[in-house]
Design a protein around this motif. Structure first.
Motif, short mmCIF file in Angstrom:
data_model
loop_
_atom_site.label_atom_id
_atom_site.label_comp_id
_atom_site.label_asym_id
_atom_site.label_seq_id
_atom_site.Cartn_x
_atom_site.Cartn_y
_atom_site.Cartn_z
N LYS A 83 0.86 -1.19 0.00
CA LYS A 83 0.00 0.00 0.00
C LYS A 83 0.89 1.23 0.00
N ARG A 84 0.37 2.29 -0.57
CA ARG A 84 1.11 3.54 -0.53
C ARG A 84 1.41 3.92 0.93
N GLY A 85 2.63 4.29 1.22
CA GLY A 85 2.99 4.73 2.57
C GLY A 85 3.55 3.65 3.48
N THR A 86 3.39 2.37 3.07
CA THR A 86 3.88 1.27 3.91
C THR A 86 5.39 1.34 4.12
N LYS A 87 5.83 1.02 5.35
CA LYS A 87 7.28 0.92 5.61
C LYS A 87 7.80 -0.38 5.00
N LEU A 88 9.00 -0.30 4.43
CA LEU A 88 9.54 -1.48 3.76
C LEU A 88 10.96 -1.78 4.23
N ALA A 89 11.34 -3.06 4.08
CA ALA A 89 12.72 -3.46 4.33
C ALA A 89 13.29 -3.94 3.01
N ILE A 90 14.55 -3.59 2.75
CA ILE A 90 15.21 -4.03 1.52
C ILE A 90 16.33 -4.98 1.90
N VAL A 91 16.22 -6.23 1.46
CA VAL A 91 17.26 -7.19 1.79
C VAL A 91 18.25 -7.24 0.63
N LYS A 92 19.49 -6.82 0.95
CA LYS A 92 20.52 -6.71 -0.07
C LYS A 92 21.45 -7.93 -0.05
N ALA A 93 22.43 -7.91 -0.94
CA ALA A 93 23.38 -9.01 -0.99
C ALA A 93 24.02 -9.19 0.39
N GLY A 94 24.24 -10.44 0.80
CA GLY A 94 24.87 -10.71 2.08
C GLY A 94 23.92 -10.50 3.25
N GLY A 95 22.62 -10.31 2.96
CA GLY A 95 21.62 -10.21 4.01
C GLY A 95 21.52 -8.84 4.67
N VAL A 96 22.27 -7.88 4.18
CA VAL A 96 22.21 -6.53 4.74
C VAL A 96 20.81 -5.95 4.52
N ILE A 97 20.26 -5.33 5.57
CA ILE A 97 18.91 -4.80 5.45
C ILE A 97 18.90 -3.27 5.49
N ALA A 98 18.22 -2.68 4.51
CA ALA A 98 18.08 -1.23 4.47
C ALA A 98 16.61 -0.87 4.63
N ASN A 99 16.37 0.37 5.03
CA ASN A 99 14.99 0.81 5.21
C ASN A 99 14.48 1.57 4.00
#
Ligand code: GTP
Length: 591
Positions: free
Chosen positions: A233-249
Motif C-alpha cells: 500500500k502507498r505509505g507502507t514501511k519497507l525493508a530491503i534485503v541486499k546481498a549478504g543479508g544486509v537490510i536497508a529501510n
C-alpha cells in the motif's frame, strides 16, 4: 491461488515484425484510448540505434484492459543480452507471445530468447503478423515456426502451440489466414485462454524480487518487479534485503503499475502484479523488497559480472569542440546516469588523469553505450579494451564466457575454426533443421574481435550470445592474427579504395557521413601506410563483393559497428576518438 483478473505476458519479436503496430491496435481497440492520443504516435517506439542494429536494447512495457482483465505486456530485449536481462524479463511472465512476419518467417535472432522461454516452461502463443502483405505466406511460415520450435527443444506441449493470424496495421486477428478484416479481439481472447493467471499467495507478507531498475531526477532509483506474495500500500514501511543479508529501510512512497502509456500510480497492488516502487533509494537488482517484521529474502538473482574495461575521457585531439557535451563533468554525469539502469556496467576513477574506467559485459555492450552517447552529442576518447583479471590464491585468473552461436549448418566449419583458435572449447552441438546451435566456453579475451570475424566468415549469418561463466587460471596468449587500420576519406576515394583493398587483402567496413566515409580495413598486417594508395574510379558500393566470396558483404554498416570494429583492433598506443560526426583512430601522443 490463481488470479483470473490479470495476465503477465512477454512479447518476443524480431525488429520490424510489427510489434509496435500490433500493440497499438490492441490498446486502441481495447477501448481505453482517446482517439486524439493516437494520431501518429506509436506507443512502444524504439530508438534509432536499435532499428539500425536489429537489436532491442531497452525493454518497454504497457498494459491493456480487456473486459475485467488486465494484460501486462512485457517487452523482451530482442537480441543483445547484457548481464542476464532476458532471463529476468521472462521471469516476470506466465506466457509469451511470439510475433512473426508472415513473409519473413521466424528469424534466427529471436532464437536465443525463445530458447530461454522454453527453458522457463513458458508456452508461446504464435501470432503470424502482417498477413495483409501481398507476399504473405502464412501457412508456410506456420510450418517454419513449428520446425523452429522442435529445433529449439520445445516439449510436446510447447510444440502444440496456439496460433493466430493478424495484421496489426489493419487492426485484426483471425484464425483464417485469408482474412482481410475484423477486430483484434480473437487475439485478446487467445491470450486469456492460453496464458494462465499468476499463481499467488495473496495473504503472505509482502515480498518482491527486484528484476529491473528505473531512475528519475526527482525520486532517484525506482525498483521494478513482480509481487511474489502479499500486497503493498502507498505509505507502507519497507525493508530491503541486499546481498549478504544486509537490510536497508525504505517506504512505498509511490506504487505504480503498467497502463496504456507506461505507468500510473495506484493506492495498492497485490501478488502477481508487476509494480514500480518509489521510496527505496539504495536498491539494486536481485534485492528483495519486503516488510520489516518478516525480512526473509527471495532467492537472489545475479547480474553477470563485467569482464571488460576501458578508459573513457573527453577529447583533446584535433577534432575537439564539435559536440554539445565536451567537459569531464558532462562525461561523469552521463556515466552516473547510465549506471542506474545499465546494471552490468561499472564506472570507477582511472589511473589516467580525468579519465574513468568503464567496465561492461563485452565490446558490444560498451560500444552500444559509446554510440548512444555519440548520438546524444557527446565527445569522448576511449582506450584499448582490456579484460578484467583477478588474482585468486596468488594465481592470475581470467574471466571465461559461455558462448552460444547459431549458424546455418553449412557454416559450422569456420565457426569452430575461429572459436577454436581463440581457445574456445565446445560443450554442446545441436544440428536440427537448417541451423546448427553450438555452445562453447571461451576466455573473454577470445571474444575480442570474434564477432566481426564470425560475421564476415559466415556472410553475416552467425548469431552470438554470451553469459559470464566464471574465473579460471590464465593460460598463455591468444593469437591475434588480424590488424586493422581506421581511415577517414572523402567519398570517391573511399569507394575506390575499398574496391582495391577487398581484392587485395581483406574486408573493409565503411560508414557514410555527409562528405566523408569513415572506415576500417581489416586485413592481415594492415599498416597505416596503406592509406596512401591513390584513388581510382568511383564505383557503386553495393556492387562490391568480398574477395573469394560470391555474396555481398556488409559494406555500409551502421557507425556503431564501425566503432565496435575499431575497438576490437586498436593497439595499446592508440585511442579511438568519437564525436557526433566521426569515429577516428589516432596515436596516443600526437604532436
Ligand atoms: P521495432 O519497434 O523496431 O522493434 O519494430 P516493430 O516490430 O515494433 O515494428 P513496427 O510496428 O514499427 O512496424 C515495422 C514496419 O512494418 C512498419 O513500417 C509498419 O508500417 C509495418 N507493419 C507493421 N504491421 C504491419 C502489418 O500488419 N502489415 C503490413 N503490411 N505492414 C506492417
Amino acid at each position: 491461488i490463481r488470479r483470473d483478473d490479470l495476465r503477465n505476458i512477454a512479447i518476443i519479436a524480431h525488429v520490424d515484425h510489427g510489434k509496435t503496430t500490433l500493440v497499438d491496435a490492441m490498446l486502441r481497440q481495447s477501448g481505453q484510448f482517446r482517439a486524439s492520443q493516437l494520431q501518429g504516435e506509436q506507443i512502444l517506439d524504439s530508438n534509432a540505434l536499435e532499428r539500425e542494429r536489429g537489436i532491442t536494447i531497452l525493454a518497454k512495457n504497457i498494459a491493456i484492459q480487456y473486459g475485467g482483465t488486465k494484460i501486462n505486456v512485457i517487452d523482451t530485449p530482442g537480441h543483445a543480452d547484457f548481464g542476464g536481462e532476458v532471463e529476468r524479463t521472462l521471469g516476470l511472465a506466465d506466457g509469451a507471445l511470439l510475433l512473426v512476419d508472415a513473409f519473413e518467417g521466424p528469424m534466427p535472432q529471436t532464437k536465443f530468447v525463445l530458447r530461454k522461454a522454453f527453458e522457463r516452461k513458458l508456452k508461446p502463443i504464435v501470432v503470424i503478423n502482417k498477413i495483409d502483405r501481398p507476399d504473405a505466406r502464412p501457412d508456410e511460415v506456420l510450418n517454419e515456426i513449428f520446425d523452429t520450435f522442435i529445433e529449439l527443444g520445445a516439449n510436446e506441449e510447447q510444440a502444440d502451440f496456439p496460433y493466430i493470424f493478424a495484421s496489426g496495421k489493419a487492426g485484426f486477428a483471425s484464425h483464417d489466414p485469408q482474412a482481410r478484416e475484423g477486430t483484434i479481439q480473437p487475439l485478446l481472447d487467445l491470450i486469456l485462454r492460453h496464458v494462465p493467471g499468476p499463481e499467488v499467495n495473496p495473504d503472505g507478507p509482502f515480498k518482491l524480487l527486484v528484476t529491473s531498475l528505473d531512475f528519475s531526477e526527482y525520486v532517484g532509483r525506482i525498483a521494478i518487479g513482480r509481487i511474489h506474495s502479499g500486497s503493498v500500500k502507498r505509505g507502507t514501511k519497507l525493508a530491503i534485503v541486499k546481498a549478504g543479508g544486509v537490510i536497508a529501510n525504505g517506504a512505498a512512497d509511490q506504487v505504480l503499475v503498467f497502463d496504456k502509456l507506461g505507468r500510473v500510480e495506484v493506492e495498492s497492488a497485490s501478488a502477481g502484479e508487476i509494480v514500480a516502487i518509489v521510496g527505496v533509494p539504495a536498491i539494486d537488482i536481485g534485492d528483495t523488497v519486503t516488510v520489516p517484521d518478516d525480512p526473509t529474502p527471495l532467492p537472489r538473482i545475479e547480474v553477470d559480472e563485467p569482464t571488460l574495461s576501458m578508459n573513457f575521457r573527453v577529447n583533446d585531439g584535433p577534432l575537439v569542440g564539435e559536440g554539445q557535451f565536451l567537459t569531464t563533468r558532462h562525461l561523469k554525469e552521463r556515466l552516473d546516469r547510465e549506471l542506474i539502469s545499465n546494471v552490468a556496467l561499472r564506472v570507477e576513477p582511472s589511473d589516467e588523469r580525468d579519465a574513468f574506467r568503464v567496465s561492461g559485459r563485452g565490446l558490444l555492450h560498451l560500444s552500444v553505450l559509446i554510440e548512444t552517447m555519440r548520438r546524444e552529442g557527446y565527445e569522448l576518447t576511449v582506450g584499448k579494451p582490456e579484460v578484467i583479471l583477478k588474482r585468486i590464491d596468488g594465481v592470475l585468473h581470467e574471466p571465461y564466457e559461455y558462448l552460444v552461436v547459431d549458424v546455418p549448418q553449412g557454416q559450422m566449419g569456420p565457426v569452430m575454426e575461429l572459436v577454436g583458435a581463440r581457445r574456445g572449447e565446445m560443450v554442446k552441438m545441436d544440428v536440427k533443421g537448417a541451423y546448427a546451435h553450438l555452445e562453447f566456453t571461451i576466455p573473454a579475451r577470445g571474444l575480442l574481435g570474434l564477432r566481426t570475424r564470425l560475421l564476415s566468415a559466415t556472410q553475416g549469418e552467425a548469431i552470438l550470445h554470451h553469459n559470464f561463466h566464471g574465473y579460471q587460471p590464465m593460460k598463455g596468449e591468444i593469437p591475434r592474427r588480424v590488424n586493422g587500420v581506421m581511415v577517414s576519406m572523402v567519398r570517391g576515394q573511399a569507394v575506390a579504395y575499398a574496391l582495391d583493398h577487398l581484392q587485395q587483402r581483406g574486408t573493409m567496413f565503411v560508414s557514410p557521413g555527409d562528405e566523408v566515409y569513415e572506415g576500417m580495413i581489416i586485413a592481415e598486417n594492415a599498416r597505416s601506410e596503406d592509406l596512401l594508395v591513390n584513388p581510382c574510379k568511383e564505383k557503386k558500393l553495393t556492387n562490391i563483393r568480398a574477395a573469394g566470396s560470391d555474396k555481398n558483404i556488409l559494406l555500409k554498416p551502421p557507425r556503431q559497428l564501425t566503432l565496435e570494429i575499431a575497438l576490437e583492433y586498436i593497439e595499446s598506443d592508440e585511442l579511438v576518438e568519437v564525436t557526433p560526426s566521426k569515429i577516428r583512430l589516432r596515436k596516443r601522443h600526437l604532436t
